[in-house]
Design an enzyme around this catalytic site. Structure first.
Site, mmCIF file in Angstrom:
data_model
loop_
_atom_site.group_PDB
_atom_site.id
_atom_site.type_symbol
_atom_site.label_atom_id
_atom_site.label_comp_id
_atom_site.label_asym_id
_atom_site.label_seq_id
_atom_site.Cartn_x
_atom_site.Cartn_y
_atom_site.Cartn_z
ATOM 1 N N ASP A 313 2.082 31.289 -28.363
ATOM 2 C CA ASP A 313 1.799 29.855 -28.359
ATOM 3 C C ASP A 313 0.294 29.641 -28.258
ATOM 4 O OD1 ASP A 313 4.277 28.724 -28.662
ATOM 5 O OD2 ASP A 313 4.738 28.763 -26.529
ATOM 6 N N PHE A 383 8.047 12.192 -25.891
ATOM 7 C CA PHE A 383 7.843 13.176 -26.958
ATOM 8 C C PHE A 383 9.062 14.086 -27.055
ATOM 9 C CE2 PHE A 383 6.659 17.449 -28.268
ATOM 10 C CZ PHE A 383 5.929 17.218 -29.425
ATOM 11 N N SER A 384 9.423 14.479 -28.276
ATOM 12 C CA SER A 384 10.473 15.484 -28.473
ATOM 13 C C SER A 384 10.006 16.459 -29.540
ATOM 14 C CB SER A 384 11.796 14.838 -28.894
ATOM 15 O OG SER A 384 11.761 14.443 -30.244
#
EC number: 7.2.2.6
Length: 688
Positions: A313, A383-384
């Protein structure tokens, strides 16, 4: 952080390991290690022969036979000791974890709300689905998910880190662990496991390794060692009739004794690696815990050593992860203040560092004060991972902020137009390595908020090391391709996946696995769970959700995504240790040939004296020296087996050459020196 490592030969551990080594002489334990079981049987056989000589039932040297039998038993005991010492270190770590488990009480709620009726119950009586209230000073009674509230939690008993952490409902920091302690405020938690199934229970079981199963590489190596043992067993068995025939044909010497044949067999089979193999596996798990990483099995540690693709990430791993709003870039016809006002409104309930920085920047630039969403009668849109945007609905306005492609779809679905000037602003921010967040009000694009992040110092050099080892690094980010490409170039990763969704991560992992590659990744959110479950090495963050921790095969107690690189190093070190000691074990057989073969057959074939290159004192001392060396080398290699061989970042071919020189050549030369020194000591004892 890492846990304090115990000294290898700590007196308390050594005492326990010595006792356990004797207990492991039970045949039901010994047969699990085929190579050492052959030594075990040989020890028993030579002991019976020694007793027969003492009782006069057969002829032979009682001193020589007894000495061989004694050192064969020592060989078995030393192998048992190595395994017991590795297990003892793990058990000591487990005991420290078990000390965290305390009998505690819980405030069980009838409903999932703070002011619901409660009753005081034992923590052991809680079941999955029960809801509890945990207030300041309380010990968390079970693993669970925070349903309501937020609190500062002391997790030092589990992680070793003294700094408290925040646990709150919603997001990726909603998981709490039984045995930790709430320092302030309160939490309403739903228990996610039954008694005996908590994270702490699983940690203890993993660390103790009571049910440790052999990994695939261990199984493969064991098959090789068994095959070599069978070959040497058959070869040794044929020597007795050959010896009898040779004595009769040459009318010289005497047939080789069973004791000598057993000594020859034990010295030729790979007892060194056979005795240390289990200890290496246990020590690998222990070293992983030393790095504050809990592995669910030795298979996971081993897989880490074979990994050749790392999915990393961007935020927190490659960059510092504290992106800050730095600039408002309005669209044509929109003032910078209008953009700042809308961006701040969309971020009022956004608790991420990015969201808070937008609120602060709007306040600094235009003195826009924070407003209460309730007083505005506004609804926050969180947020998703699927929509990749968040925002607020206030009165007749529908304000959204998010990734470029997500806002573009949102605007176009509302019959709006995405201005070319905004696209240019997005590209400008992205080219400098920033992250552009686009803000829209219904069908109208208001502009871009520029977020700046910083690549971690030294990360480029670490990626270069991984590249030398043949490991491909792939950066995963939700940023657009331009931003991702700029940061990837600065960080030195091999590839990147931009605008990543959970589905895209999963597809990428499957793509690499279809090419025959092993993939490692980290994750902390519920949306990471499918990809974590698919990856070969999946390191879940302890601060993450319960779903992520259950999907992964490792848990990083420090919740540090960069730890994935260290996990791979530990895995590779374990595989290298196993390979190096196998090479050493097989190579040191050569010197034993030169010691035992002339001693056993020179009386019948005097020409074999030419093989006595070490000029050993006598046939008996030559055989006994080889047996003693075979036992002692296990003891000398225990620190190497437990600590692991020294590890340097280089290609597989370079590592192979290096290890062949060190452990192959070392395995050839060390026994010549060791056997000769032991022979000199034995000769001195005989002469005295």
């Amino acid at each position: 952080m890492t846990r304090k490592q115990r000294a290898i030969f700590e007196p308390a551990l050594v005492r326990t390991a010595l006792l356990d080594a004797v207990k492991k002489l039970d045949p039901r334990v010994q047969w699990r290690n085929p190579v050492m079981f052959v030594v075990y049987l040989g020890s028993g056989l030579t002991t019976l022969i020694w007793l027969a000589i003492l009782s006069g039932q057969t002829t032979g040297s009682a001193l020589f036979t007894g000495s061989v039998a004694l050192w064969l038993w020592f060989t078995v005991l030393f192998a048992n000791f190595a395994e017991a010492l590795a297990e003892g270190r793990s058990k000591a770590q487990a005991e420290s974890l078990r000390g965290v488990k305390k009998t505690s009480w819980a405030k069980k709620l009838s409903e999932a709300r703070f002011d619901a009726p409660q009753e005081k119950v034992s923590a052991d009586s809680l079941r999955k689905g029960d809801v509890v209230l945990i207030e300041a000073g309380d010990t968390v009674p079970c693993d669970g998910e925070v349903l309501e509230g937020g609190a500062s939690v002391d997790e030092s008993a589990i992680t070793g880190e003294s700094a408290p952490v925040i646990r709150e409902s919603g997001g990726d920091f909603s998981s709490v662990t039984g045995g930790t302690r709430v320092l302030s405020d309160w939490l309403v938690v739903e228990c996610s496991v039954n008694p005996g199934e908590t994270f702490l229970d699983r940690m203890i079981a993993m660390v103790e390794g009571a049910k440790r199963r052999k990994t695939p590489n261990e199984v493969a190596l064991t098959i090789l060692l068994v095959a070599l043992t069978i070959v040497f067993l058959l070869a040794t068995a044929t020597l007795y009739p050959f010896s009898v025939f040779s004595v009769e044909a040459n009318q010289a010497g005497s047939p080789v004794t069973i004791t000598v044949l057993v000594a020859l067999l034990v010295c030729l089979i790979p007892t060194t690696i056979g005795g240390l193999l289990s200890a290496i596996g246990v020590a690998g798990m222990s070293r992983m815990l030393g790095a504050n990483v809990i592995a669910t099995s030795g298979r996971a540690v081993e897989a880490a050593g074979d990994v050749d693709v790392l999915l990393l990430d961007k935020t927190g791993t490659i960059t510092l992860g504290n992106r800050q709003a730095s600039e408002f870039l309005p669209a044509p016809g929109v003032t910078e203040q209008q953009l700042a006002d809308a961006a701040q409104l969309s971020s009022l309930a956004d608790e991420t560092p990015e969201g808070r920085s937008i609120v602060v920047l709007a306040k600094q630039r235009f003195n826009l004060r924070e407003r209460d969403l309730h007083s505005l009668n506004a609804t926050f849109v969180p947020f998703s991972a699927q929509t990749r945007m968040s925002g607020v609905n206030v009165q007749d306005r529908m304000i959204r902020k998010g990734a470029v492609d997500a806002i573009r779809r949102h605007v176009e679905s509302n019959q709006g137009h995405f201005p070319r000037a905004v696209e240019d602003a997005v590209e400008s921010v992205a080219r400098t390595g920033g992250t552009p967040l686009v803000v829209a009000d219904g069908p109208r694009v208001l502009g871009v908020v520029a977020l700046k992040d910083i690549v971690k110092g030294g990360i480029k050099e670490r990626f270069a090391e991984l590249r030398k080892m043949g490991i491909k690094t792939v950066m995963i980010t939700g940023d657009n391709r331009l931003t991702a490409a700029a940061i990837a170039a600065e960080a030195g990763v091999d590839d990147f996946l931009a605008e990543a969704t959970p589905e895209a991560k999963l597809a990428l992992i499957r793509q690499y696995q279809a090419e025959g590659r092993l993939v490692a990744m980290t994750g902390d959110g519920t949306n990471d769970a499918p990809a974590l479950a698919q990856a070969d090495v999946a390191v879940a963050m302890n601060s993450g959700t319960q779903a992520a921790k259950e999907a992964g095969n490792m848990v990083d107690l420090d919740s540090n995504p960069t730890k994935l690189i260290e996990v791979v190093h530990i895995g590779k070190q374990m595989l290298m240790t196993r390979g190096s000691l196998t090479t050493f074990s097989i190579a040191n057989d050569v010197a034993k040939y030169f010691a035992i073969i002339p001693a056993a057959f020179a009386a019948t074939y005097p020409q074999l004296n030419a093989l006595n290159v070490m000029q050993l004192h006598s046939p008996a001392s030559a055989i006994l020296s080889a047996v003693i060396f075979n036992a002692l080398i296990i003891v000398f290699l225990i620190p190497l087996a437990l600590k692991g061989v020294s590890y340097k970042a280089m290609s597989a071919a370079a590592l192979l050459r290096r290890n062949l020189w060190i452990y192959g050549l070392g395995g050839l030369l060390v026994p010549f020196v060791g056997i000769k020194l032991i022979d000199l000591v034995l000769a001195a004892l005989i002469m005295s």
